[in-house]
Scaffold this motif. Structure first.
Motif, PDB file in Angstrom:
ATOM      1  N   HIS A 278       0.828  -1.202   0.000  1.00 20.13           N
ATOM      2  CA  HIS A 278       0.000   0.000   0.000  1.00 20.13           C
ATOM      3  C   HIS A 278       0.860   1.248   0.000  1.00 20.13           C
ATOM      4  O   HIS A 278       2.020   1.220   0.402  1.00 20.13           O
ATOM      5  N   ALA A 279       0.272   2.312  -0.511  1.00 19.08           N
ATOM      6  CA  ALA A 279       0.963   3.598  -0.552  1.00 19.08           C
ATOM      7  C   ALA A 279       0.054   4.630   0.095  1.00 19.08           C
ATOM      8  O   ALA A 279      -1.084   4.320   0.460  1.00 19.08           O
TER       9      ALA A 279
ATOM     10  N   GLY B  54       4.246  14.960   1.239  1.00 22.13           N
ATOM     11  CA  GLY B  54       4.494  13.558   1.575  1.00 22.13           C
ATOM     12  C   GLY B  54       5.725  13.369   2.433  1.00 22.13           C
ATOM     13  O   GLY B  54       6.257  14.325   3.006  1.00 22.13           O
ATOM     14  N   GLU B  55       6.173  12.112   2.478  1.00 19.44           N
ATOM     15  CA  GLU B  55       7.258  11.723   3.368  1.00 19.44           C
ATOM     16  C   GLU B  55       8.451  11.172   2.591  1.00 19.44           C
ATOM     17  O   GLU B  55       8.282  10.586   1.529  1.00 19.44           O
ATOM     18  N   VAL B  56       9.640  11.293   3.184  1.00 17.42           N
ATOM     19  CA  VAL B  56      10.827  10.614   2.662  1.00 17.42           C
ATOM     20  C   VAL B  56      11.602   9.999   3.836  1.00 17.42           C
ATOM     21  O   VAL B  56      11.627  10.573   4.927  1.00 17.42           O
ATOM     22  N   PRO B  57      12.212   8.826   3.591  1.00 19.02           N
ATOM     23  CA  PRO B  57      13.026   8.230   4.649  1.00 19.02           C
ATOM     24  C   PRO B  57      14.417   8.871   4.647  1.00 19.02           C
ATOM     25  O   PRO B  57      15.088   8.889   3.620  1.00 19.02           O
ATOM     26  N   GLN B 240       8.482   3.361   2.920  1.00 17.34           N
ATOM     27  CA  GLN B 240       7.356   4.304   2.996  1.00 17.34           C
ATOM     28  C   GLN B 240       6.668   4.276   4.356  1.00 17.34           C
ATOM     29  O   GLN B 240       6.369   5.306   4.911  1.00 17.34           O
ATOM     30  N   CYS B 241       6.406   3.063   4.865  1.00 17.40           N
ATOM     31  CA  CYS B 241       5.695   3.022   6.149  1.00 17.40           C
ATOM     32  C   CYS B 241       6.689   2.979   7.313  1.00 17.40           C
ATOM     33  O   CYS B 241       6.398   3.460   8.389  1.00 17.40           O
ATOM     34  N   GLY B 242       7.844   2.399   7.076  1.00 16.46           N
ATOM     35  CA  GLY B 242       8.865   2.313   8.132  1.00 16.46           C
ATOM     36  C   GLY B 242       8.654   1.154   9.086  1.00 16.46           C
ATOM     37  O   GLY B 242       9.490   0.902   9.955  1.00 16.46           O
ATOM     38  N   ILE B 243       7.544   0.434   8.932  1.00 15.26           N
ATOM     39  CA  ILE B 243       7.210  -0.588   9.925  1.00 15.26           C
ATOM     40  C   ILE B 243       6.944  -1.964   9.297  1.00 15.26           C
ATOM     41  O   ILE B 243       6.275  -2.809   9.882  1.00 15.26           O
ATOM     42  N   PHE B 255      12.669  -6.832   4.894  1.00 12.60           N
ATOM     43  CA  PHE B 255      12.129  -5.496   4.685  1.00 12.60           C
ATOM     44  C   PHE B 255      13.211  -4.542   5.181  1.00 12.60           C
ATOM     45  O   PHE B 255      13.552  -4.561   6.375  1.00 12.60           O
ATOM     46  N   ALA B 256      13.748  -3.730   4.267  1.00 11.19           N
ATOM     47  CA  ALA B 256      14.872  -2.861   4.639  1.00 11.19           C
ATOM     48  C   ALA B 256      14.502  -1.937   5.796  1.00 11.19           C
ATOM     49  O   ALA B 256      15.343  -1.591   6.619  1.00 11.19           O
ATOM     50  N   CYS B 257      13.224  -1.571   5.894  1.00 11.76           N
ATOM     51  CA  CYS B 257      12.839  -0.603   6.930  1.00 11.76           C
ATOM     52  C   CYS B 257      12.900  -1.198   8.325  1.00 11.76           C
ATOM     53  O   CYS B 257      13.210  -0.490   9.275  1.00 11.76           O
ATOM     54  N   LYS B 258      12.582  -2.484   8.472  1.00  5.05           N
ATOM     55  CA  LYS B 258      12.587  -3.036   9.830  1.00  5.05           C
ATOM     56  C   LYS B 258      13.712  -4.045  10.072  1.00  5.05           C
ATOM     57  O   LYS B 258      14.209  -4.148  11.175  1.00  5.05           O
ATOM     58  N   ASP B 259      14.099  -4.797   9.030  1.00  3.43           N
ATOM     59  CA  ASP B 259      15.218  -5.730   9.197  1.00  3.43           C
ATOM     60  C   ASP B 259      16.537  -5.011   8.963  1.00  3.43           C
ATOM     61  O   ASP B 259      17.596  -5.510   9.305  1.00  3.43           O
ATOM     62  N   GLY B 260      16.485  -3.843   8.339  1.00  5.17           N
ATOM     63  CA  GLY B 260      17.650  -2.991   8.063  1.00  5.17           C
ATOM     64  C   GLY B 260      17.340  -1.636   8.614  1.00  5.17           C
ATOM     65  O   GLY B 260      16.614  -1.571   9.594  1.00  5.17           O
ATOM     66  N   PRO B 261      17.784  -0.530   8.037  1.00  2.00           N
ATOM     67  CA  PRO B 261      18.518  -0.507   6.768  1.00  2.00           C
ATOM     68  C   PRO B 261      19.932  -1.062   6.875  1.00  2.00           C
ATOM     69  O   PRO B 261      20.517  -1.414   5.864  1.00  2.00           O
TER      70      PRO B 261
END
Lengths: 374, 274
Positions: A278-279, B54-57, B240-243, B255-261
């Motif tokens: 999802h986005a 919007g958002e950026v990591p 995008q979600c970070g989670i 998932f790079a966001c939670k297992d990484g970055p």
């Protein structure tokens, strides 16, 4: 009713008592009905609403609805929509941002859900919902919106007695008989339904109906119909040593081959009952004083899916098809301890290019894929 | 906690131009209880939100012990970052975070450290380097290898020059293109590898930058005997979600966001570039 009894008979002529029981528990009842030529979850208020009057005909890249005079109520196996749209909503507002004197403030959208009972969920889709449970509720972070919708959903499954060319639930071990994750399961016979309870909530409702215990021959007849549906499925998904086998095929030339046919249209991911990408859509008002963030379904076939800071990790259709298949059948197992595929066959039915997921999996894994066992 | 709406307003306290398209923003949370509660590890990132866009990591590059604020170094490249560039001191952004796994600063204690970075890739690791130097006696030899396309792309030059003066520290810089004022190596960062001595078994490697550079670095060091599980790479994906729920940032099974970055080479080696 003794504890050993596990199936009852609900005559079609008395089906409305079931509706009354659901209404007395404040459920809004939905069932798959044909509206404007398409099968959607539509409100049902009496038994007559369940009689679909159409049968579906599914094949690779093809879906047809034919009017039928048959007295089968659930004559449609499934439409494009699974249960996904009821729990993981295609659009979900998440937060409103308001400009203030001091800067900006955030207003979270609180999860809210209405009590819904679905009649006519298929085994593949009930299995899919359990897979989405692992995705959205099984990790450190939970999706509150999914959770609220999920907890207020009562699932009345209808076991499949008929399969399509594209169905392969038997090889995924998810159907055609619903195994778990349901509240009540029905098997349709000529004049009656065999009724089974799968949860405490389901048992409570069934007990209130005061049904007759199903005679053995009727239960056996139901089992035979389901078994016939299972053995009629010709498609079988290779199961050997996934996900490793797919990781080893990351550089396979087959991805380029399928990319010559794949339109990257995202249909497969939209109809897939487990796809969860999802986005966020951000929409400020014209005066730019408030802005709303809405979560929408996304697809790994969308070009932006792999985009980050000026580069795209998956610029080609070959990259995207590899992502879709490797994730769905392979890495999903590493991530959630379950395949991301239930064998519902929708990705194959609804592919405008007639790409068959099972055939592509066999092609990429190699000719011997079907002979090896896990 | 509503994980999709867990935003906190943060005010821009300072804005510094690092290069013509790279800015460092110093932020402070508006709410004191959030500022007090916010704790992160070097290498973790925040989702930085611009009103209406919007958002950026973006990784956090300030020191985790710096409670006065937090720094984000941002390259101006897309819709969100172009909008952020235009903001002035005193305006507000939204922050969700921190997310992900950071650098192995605990595991690295008592070990030698090799840092390999390229371009803006040095931003996420700068905080970690400063952290290490503030606790210098806890760590062994430090070697910092950094490459840029042109000398104009050289971020934090003064910091690199300061680090070079610390004991048991080697700083090697490379620029693809020469320039009059550039008295360091001309060429790609991988050419610096042969200029450093390492004790493979007691070395922790931290890498950040273009994936092809990290891959070359990891292969080279693996050939010299550095175990893959001692090489850490900061992976850049569409977070995008970070989670771990939105599906965009997958690297093989991760998932790079939670297992990484930040992930080890033995985790990500088969999936680099994919």
């Amino acid at each position: 009713m003794s504890d050993s009894v596990d199936s009852w008979i609900l005559k079609k002529v008395s089906f409305d008592i079931f509706f009354s029981a659901l209404k007395s528990e404040d459920y809004k009842v939905l069932s798959p009905q044909v509206e404007d030529g398409a099968v959607t979850w539509f409100e049902a208020s009496e038994a007559d609403d369940l009689k679909q009057g159409f049968s579906d005909q599914q094949n690779i890249g093809s879906y047809r609805l034919n009017q039928t005079e048959s007295d089968v109520w659930f004559s449609i196996v499934h439409g494009a929509q699974s249960l996904k749209s009821l729990t993981f909503k295609p659009r979900q507002a998440t937060v409103k941002i308001i400009k203030t004197e001091a800067g900006i403030s955030f207003q979270a959208e609180q999860p809210k859900a209405e009590k819904i009972a679905v009649i006519g969920a298929r085994a593949c889709d009930v299995a899919a919902l359990q897979i989405q449970d692992r995705v959205f509720l099984g990790g450190a972070y939970q999706d509150e919106y999914f959770k609220a919708n999920r907890e207020s959903l009562l699932i009345i499954a209808v076991n499949c007695t008929h399969a399509h060319e594209t169905c392969f639930c038997a090889s995924m071990n998810t159907g055609p008989k619903v195994k778990a994750g349901f509240d009540i399961a029905l098997t349709e016979l000529k004049d009656a339904f065999i009724v089974e309870a799968g949860s405490m909530a389901g048992k409570r409702i069934v007990e209130a109906l005061n049904l007759t215990v199903a005679p053995k021959d009727m239960s056996k007849q139901a089992d035979r119909l389901i078994e016939h549906c299972a053995v009629s499925q010709k498609k079988r998904m290779p199961q050997q040593n996934l996900p490793q086998a797919l990781y080893e095929k990351q550089h396979s030339e087959h991805w380029d081959d399928v990319a010559t046919r794949c339109l990257s249209c995202a249909n497969c991911t939209m109809v897939c009952p487990t796809c969860f990408c999802h986005a966020i859509e951000e929409t400020p008002d014209m005066a730019r004083q408030t802005s709303e963030r809405v979560r929408v379904w996304d697809s790994c076939f969308n070009p932006e899916h792999g985009y980050i800071h000026g580069k795209n990790m998956r610029p080609t259709t070959a990259d995207r098809y590899r992502m879709w298949m490797t994730h769905k059948l392979g890495s999903w197992i590493d991530q959630f301890d379950s395949s991301g595929c239930t064998g519902c066959g929708r990705c194959t039915t609804w592919c405008p290019a007639g790409i068959d997921l099972v055939e592509e999996a066999i092609a990429v894994l190699g000719e011997d894929a079907m002979e090896k066992k896990a | 906690m509503n994980t999709f709406a867990d935003f906190h307003a943060a005010r821009i306290m300072g804005k510094r131009e690092e290069t013509p398209d790279v800015w460092t923003f110093r932020l402070r949370f508006e709410a004191q209880n959030i500022a007090d509660r916010f704790a992160f590890k070097g290498g973790q990132f925040n989702m930085v939100y611009l009103f209406g866009v919007g958002e950026v990591p973006i990784s956090i590059m300030s020191d985790p012990d710096d409670k006065e604020g937090l720094d984000h170094t941002i390259r101006i490249v897309g819709r969100v970052t172009r909008g952020i560039e235009k903001l002035n001191v005193g305006e507000t952004l939204g922050i969700r975070g921190p997310f992900g796994k950071g650098w192995p600063l605990e595991e690295a204690k008592g070990k030698d450290i090799v840092v390999i970075t390229g371009g803006l890739g040095c931003a996420p690791v700068v905080g970690a380097i400063e952290y290490i130097f503030r606790r210098r006696e806890d760590y062994g030899q430090i070697k910092i290898l950094h490459g840029v396309k042109t000398p104009r792309d050289m971020l934090y030059k003064a910091r690199f020059e300061t680090w070079a003066r610390y004991p048991d520290t080697q700083v090697l810089l490379a620029s693809d293109q020469p320039a009059k004022a550039w008295h360091y190596h001309v060429g790609v960062v991988t050419e610096l590898f042969d200029m450093v001595d390492i004790t493979p078994e007691k070395t922790i490697v931290m890498m950040c930058g273009p994936e092809i550079m990290m891959q070359a670095g990891a292969k080279h060091l693996a050939a010299r005997g550095v175990p893959p599980q001692q090489m850490y790479l900061s992976m850049e994906r569409n977070m995008q979600c970070g989670i771990g729920l939105c599906g965009h940032c997958q690297v093989g099974p991760y998932f790079a966001c939670k297992d990484g970055p930040v992930m080890t080479y033995d985790q990500v080696a088969p999936y680099l570039g994919i």
